[in-house]
Design a protein around this motif. Structure first.
Motif, PDB file in Angstrom:
ATOM      1  N   ILE A  81       0.839  -1.206   0.000  1.00 34.59           N
ATOM      2  CA  ILE A  81       0.000   0.000   0.000  1.00 34.59           C
ATOM      3  C   ILE A  81       0.873   1.255   0.000  1.00 34.59           C
ATOM      4  CG2 ILE A  81      -1.611   1.357   1.409  1.00 34.59           C
ATOM      5  CD1 ILE A  81      -2.770  -1.407   2.325  1.00 34.59           C
ATOM      6  N   MET A  82       1.915   1.270   0.844  1.00 39.40           N
ATOM      7  CA  MET A  82       2.816   2.425   0.910  1.00 39.40           C
ATOM      8  C   MET A  82       3.513   2.633  -0.436  1.00 39.40           C
ATOM      9  SD  MET A  82       2.885   3.968   3.916  1.00 39.40           S
ATOM     10  CE  MET A  82       4.521   4.714   4.001  1.00 39.40           C
ATOM     11  N   LYS A  83       4.034   1.556  -1.001  1.00 43.57           N
ATOM     12  CA  LYS A  83       4.736   1.657  -2.284  1.00 43.57           C
ATOM     13  C   LYS A  83       3.777   2.096  -3.393  1.00 43.57           C
ATOM     14  CE  LYS A  83       7.985   1.109  -5.370  1.00 43.57           C
ATOM     15  NZ  LYS A  83       9.059   2.112  -5.521  1.00 43.57           N
ATOM     16  N   ALA A  84       2.576   1.532  -3.415  1.00 46.58           N
ATOM     17  CA  ALA A  84       1.584   1.893  -4.438  1.00 46.58           C
ATOM     18  C   ALA A  84       1.164   3.355  -4.315  1.00 46.58           C
ATOM     19  CB  ALA A  84       0.362   0.982  -4.338  1.00 46.58           C
ATOM     20  N   SER A  85       1.084   3.867  -3.084  1.00 46.29           N
ATOM     21  CA  SER A  85       0.724   5.273  -2.902  1.00 46.29           C
ATOM     22  C   SER A  85       1.798   6.182  -3.494  1.00 46.29           C
ATOM     23  CB  SER A  85       0.506   5.589  -1.415  1.00 46.29           C
ATOM     24  OG  SER A  85       1.720   5.510  -0.696  1.00 46.29           O
ATOM     25  N   GLY A  86       3.065   5.815  -3.308  1.00 50.07           N
ATOM     26  CA  GLY A  86       4.149   6.586  -3.912  1.00 50.07           C
ATOM     27  C   GLY A  86       4.092   6.565  -5.429  1.00 50.07           C
TER      28      GLY A  86
ATOM     29  N   PHE B  53      -6.210  10.198  -8.760  1.00 52.36           N
ATOM     30  CA  PHE B  53      -5.205   9.565  -7.902  1.00 52.36           C
ATOM     31  C   PHE B  53      -5.687   8.199  -7.421  1.00 52.36           C
ATOM     32  CE2 PHE B  53      -4.019   8.507  -3.560  1.00 52.36           C
ATOM     33  CZ  PHE B  53      -2.637   8.405  -3.660  1.00 52.36           C
ATOM     34  N   LEU B  54      -6.930   8.122  -6.930  1.00 57.07           N
ATOM     35  CA  LEU B  54      -7.453   6.851  -6.421  1.00 57.07           C
ATOM     36  C   LEU B  54      -7.524   5.796  -7.520  1.00 57.07           C
ATOM     37  CD1 LEU B  54     -10.265   7.908  -3.908  1.00 57.07           C
ATOM     38  CD2 LEU B  54      -8.051   6.887  -3.386  1.00 57.07           C
ATOM     39  N   ALA B  55      -7.853   6.224  -8.736  1.00 61.37           N
ATOM     40  CA  ALA B  55      -7.889   5.273  -9.862  1.00 61.37           C
ATOM     41  C   ALA B  55      -6.493   4.720 -10.127  1.00 61.37           C
ATOM     42  CB  ALA B  55      -8.452   5.965 -11.101  1.00 61.37           C
ATOM     43  N   ALA B  56      -5.475   5.599 -10.055  1.00 60.54           N
ATOM     44  CA  ALA B  56      -4.094   5.146 -10.259  1.00 60.54           C
ATOM     45  C   ALA B  56      -3.670   4.196  -9.147  1.00 60.54           C
ATOM     46  CB  ALA B  56      -3.159   6.357 -10.318  1.00 60.54           C
ATOM     47  N   PHE B  57      -4.024   4.532  -7.913  1.00 62.22           N
ATOM     48  CA  PHE B  57      -3.683   3.670  -6.773  1.00 62.22           C
ATOM     49  C   PHE B  57      -4.351   2.299  -6.924  1.00 62.22           C
ATOM     50  CE2 PHE B  57      -4.759   1.950  -2.588  1.00 62.22           C
ATOM     51  CZ  PHE B  57      -3.513   1.902  -1.994  1.00 62.22           C
TER      52      PHE B  57
ATOM     53  N   ALA C  58       1.395   6.084  -7.243  1.00 58.60           N
ATOM     54  CA  ALA C  58       0.206   6.842  -7.666  1.00 58.60           C
ATOM     55  C   ALA C  58       0.453   8.347  -7.584  1.00 58.60           C
ATOM     56  CB  ALA C  58      -0.993   6.448  -6.810  1.00 58.60           C
ATOM     57  N   ILE C  59       1.190   8.793  -6.564  1.00 63.79           N
ATOM     58  CA  ILE C  59       1.546  10.219  -6.461  1.00 63.79           C
ATOM     59  C   ILE C  59       2.411  10.624  -7.651  1.00 63.79           C
ATOM     60  CG2 ILE C  59       2.855  11.914  -5.120  1.00 63.79           C
ATOM     61  CD1 ILE C  59       2.031  10.335  -2.601  1.00 63.79           C
ATOM     62  N   LYS C  60       3.329   9.745  -8.036  1.00 63.00           N
ATOM     63  CA  LYS C  60       4.178  10.029  -9.199  1.00 63.00           C
ATOM     64  C   LYS C  60       3.327  10.176 -10.460  1.00 63.00           C
ATOM     65  CE  LYS C  60       8.404   8.372 -11.442  1.00 63.00           C
ATOM     66  NZ  LYS C  60       9.459   7.307 -11.424  1.00 63.00           N
ATOM     67  N   ALA C  61       2.262   9.377 -10.551  1.00 66.32           N
ATOM     68  CA  ALA C  61       1.376   9.433 -11.717  1.00 66.32           C
ATOM     69  C   ALA C  61       0.475  10.665 -11.692  1.00 66.32           C
ATOM     70  CB  ALA C  61       0.522   8.164 -11.785  1.00 66.32           C
ATOM     71  N   VAL C  62       0.119  11.128 -10.480  1.00 68.16           N
ATOM     72  CA  VAL C  62      -0.761  12.302 -10.323  1.00 68.16           C
ATOM     73  C   VAL C  62      -0.070  13.278  -9.370  1.00 68.16           C
ATOM     74  CG1 VAL C  62      -3.107  13.083  -9.789  1.00 68.16           C
ATOM     75  CG2 VAL C  62      -2.737  10.733 -10.571  1.00 68.16           C
ATOM     76  N   PRO C  63       0.928  14.028  -9.823  1.00 69.52           N
ATOM     77  CA  PRO C  63       1.763  14.847  -8.936  1.00 69.52           C
ATOM     78  C   PRO C  63       1.051  16.031  -8.292  1.00 69.52           C
ATOM     79  CG  PRO C  63       2.330  15.212 -11.246  1.00 69.52           C
ATOM     80  CD  PRO C  63       1.399  14.047 -11.213  1.00 69.52           C
ATOM     81  N   GLN C  64      -0.160  16.397  -8.808  1.00 71.51           N
ATOM     82  CA  GLN C  64      -0.900  17.513  -8.186  1.00 71.51           C
ATOM     83  C   GLN C  64      -1.242  17.215  -6.729  1.00 71.51           C
ATOM     84  OE1 GLN C  64      -1.550  15.917 -11.089  1.00 71.51           O
ATOM     85  NE2 GLN C  64      -2.956  17.126 -12.392  1.00 71.51           N
ATOM     86  N   ILE C  65      -1.291  15.930  -6.382  1.00 78.84           N
ATOM     87  CA  ILE C  65      -1.583  15.521  -5.007  1.00 78.84           C
ATOM     88  C   ILE C  65      -0.439  15.926  -4.073  1.00 78.84           C
ATOM     89  CG2 ILE C  65      -1.717  13.448  -3.528  1.00 78.84           C
ATOM     90  CD1 ILE C  65      -4.323  13.899  -4.868  1.00 78.84           C
TER      91      ILE C  65
END
Length: 413
Positions: A247-252, A397-401, A254-261
């Motif tokens: 989960i931690m790795k996936a959140s990182g 972001f949630l879709a990417a995660f 997903a943030i890379k994919a959606v940097p506005q977060i």
């Protein structure tokens, strides 16, 4: 000349702290770099080192004192050629303006040879006729007990503490009532800061929440295969990846994919867009919640992330984290799944813009391709600061995660 020792600021957010213990006592010599005291900050217990060498001439703040302000005089160091007069001048010159102590007042206190002189000459901690802890005074007031009736306190230098008041009041309580006794206790510095910051966060940040459900079956299978491939060292595997590590790795990722977060509201008409992806993990300790940080999590292999999290969590529970290990971060993950909580809304940790609340993996019937099947599913709720993030960005972001969680091999790419 005598050297003042002030309450240090051990983190950027620290305004006060608890002087929990004096390592060095009055009259003892210290060398530069030697630990002289321990201080509890808003995040952890820290050691205070002496900058100069000399003898501890006066300790002005007793150990156990709460809310000692940053830059408040806590002790005076005397060098070889310093006189008692030099020490007295330091104490007088560094008293706060509203509680100023004159040199004559300090000198009189010194000459009196009062064993409680430390407390008499230090008006920076508030002078009291009765030498008792704040908690003891509060309990005594609630129970209608006159502290003058308690002759000998069991605390340092005869200070009246909680157990003295409770033991004094117990016989009275037995005659009056059989009602169970209420407990009043002081909160830790960490808990107090948590309360202040979360109140500010919830009342000043416009939260909104989005929830998504993720299938975990593929992730659980990949996790088992990865853990089965671990090397056995001294009869133990050299790593063991948890669902939370994924989960931690996936959140990182997903943030890379959606940097506005990955941003913060500055309050001056600007927003900071962070270049690094630093994800904090919420850890419950005896003193309260703390959020150690995995720096640049997007660029680290998941096994490295897993081992780093284990190390940080262990040291967080032991109050051994360094300031740089829990300060900052751009995003937080709070996982209560291990407690069976299926879904919850977390409060944003300022100045971050988001916190992700992770629920338990639950087996549920799912309709897939027209068929009802049983899958492990997990609810994820994202709390967002609406000043920075719009609903569409949070949904992206949630879709990417969700994609990283349900296609776990992409996490390794």
């Amino acid at each position: 000349m005598a050297i003042p020792i002030f309450m240090p600021a051990l983190s950027p957010t620290m305004t006060d702290g608890i002087l929990s213990r004096w390592i060095k006592k009055e009259g003892e010599n210290v060398q530069p770099g030697e630990v002289i005291a321990e201080i509890e900050t808003d995040k952890a217990n820290m050691e205070v080192e002496a900058v100069d060498g000399g003898q501890i001439a006066r300790i002005l703040i007793p150990e156990g004192t709460k809310k000692v302000k940053v830059n408040e005089l806590i002790a005076v160091l005397k060098e070889e050629n310093d006189s008692d007069e030099d020490v007295i001048k330091i104490i007088a010159n560094n008293s706060s303006d509203d509680k100023k102590v004159s040199s004559d007042d300090v000198k009189s206190s010194e000459q009196a040879k009062n064993p409680k002189a430390i407390d008499s000459i230090s008006n920076s901690t508030s002078y009291q006729r009765i030498f008792a802890s704040p908690l003891a005074k509060r309990i005594a007031k609630d129970k209608g007990i006159n502290l003058n009736d308690i002759k000998n306190g069991s605390g340092p230098r005869g200070r009246i503490i909680k157990k003295d008041v409770l033991s004094f009041s117990k016989p009275i309580m037995q005659h009056l009532t059989h009602r169970m006794e209420d407990k009043v206790y002081e909160v830790s510095s960490i808990r107090e800061i948590i309360a202040e910051r979360l109140l500010i966060s919830k009342t000043q940040i416009p939260h909104f929440y989005l929830t998504i459900s993720c299938s975990l079956d593929k992730l659980l299978q990949i996790r088992q295969e990865v853990n089965d491939s671990a090397t056995i060292v001294d009869e133990k595997p050299n790593y063991k990846i948890s669902v939370n590590d994924f989960i931690m790795k996936a959140s990182g990722q997903a943030i890379k994919a959606v940097p506005q977060i990955n941003a913060s509201w500055n309050g001056d008409g600007t927003i900071t867009q962070y270049g690094n992806i630093d994800v904090a993990v919420a850890v419950a300790t005896n003193g309260g919640l703390i959020t150690p940080i995995i720096r640049n999590i997007d660029s680290k292999p998941i096994i490295e992330v897993s081992n780093e999290i284990k190390s940080l969590v262990k040291r967080a529970k032991e109050n051994k984290l360094k300031p740089e290990e829990f300060q900052g971060g751009s995003f937080s993950v709070s996982n209560l799944g291990m407690y069976g909580i299926e879904q919850f809304n977390a409060i944003i940790n300022p100045p971050q813009s988001c916190i992700m609340a992770v629920g338990a993996a639950i087996q549920k019937p799912i309709v897939r391709n027209g068929q009802i099947i049983i899958e492990h599913t997990m609810n994820i709720t994202l709390s967002c600061d609406h000043r920075i993030i719009d609903g569409a960005v949070a949904a992206e972001f949630l879709a990417a995660f969700k994609n990283f969680i349900e296609k776990p091999l992409t996490i390794f790419l």
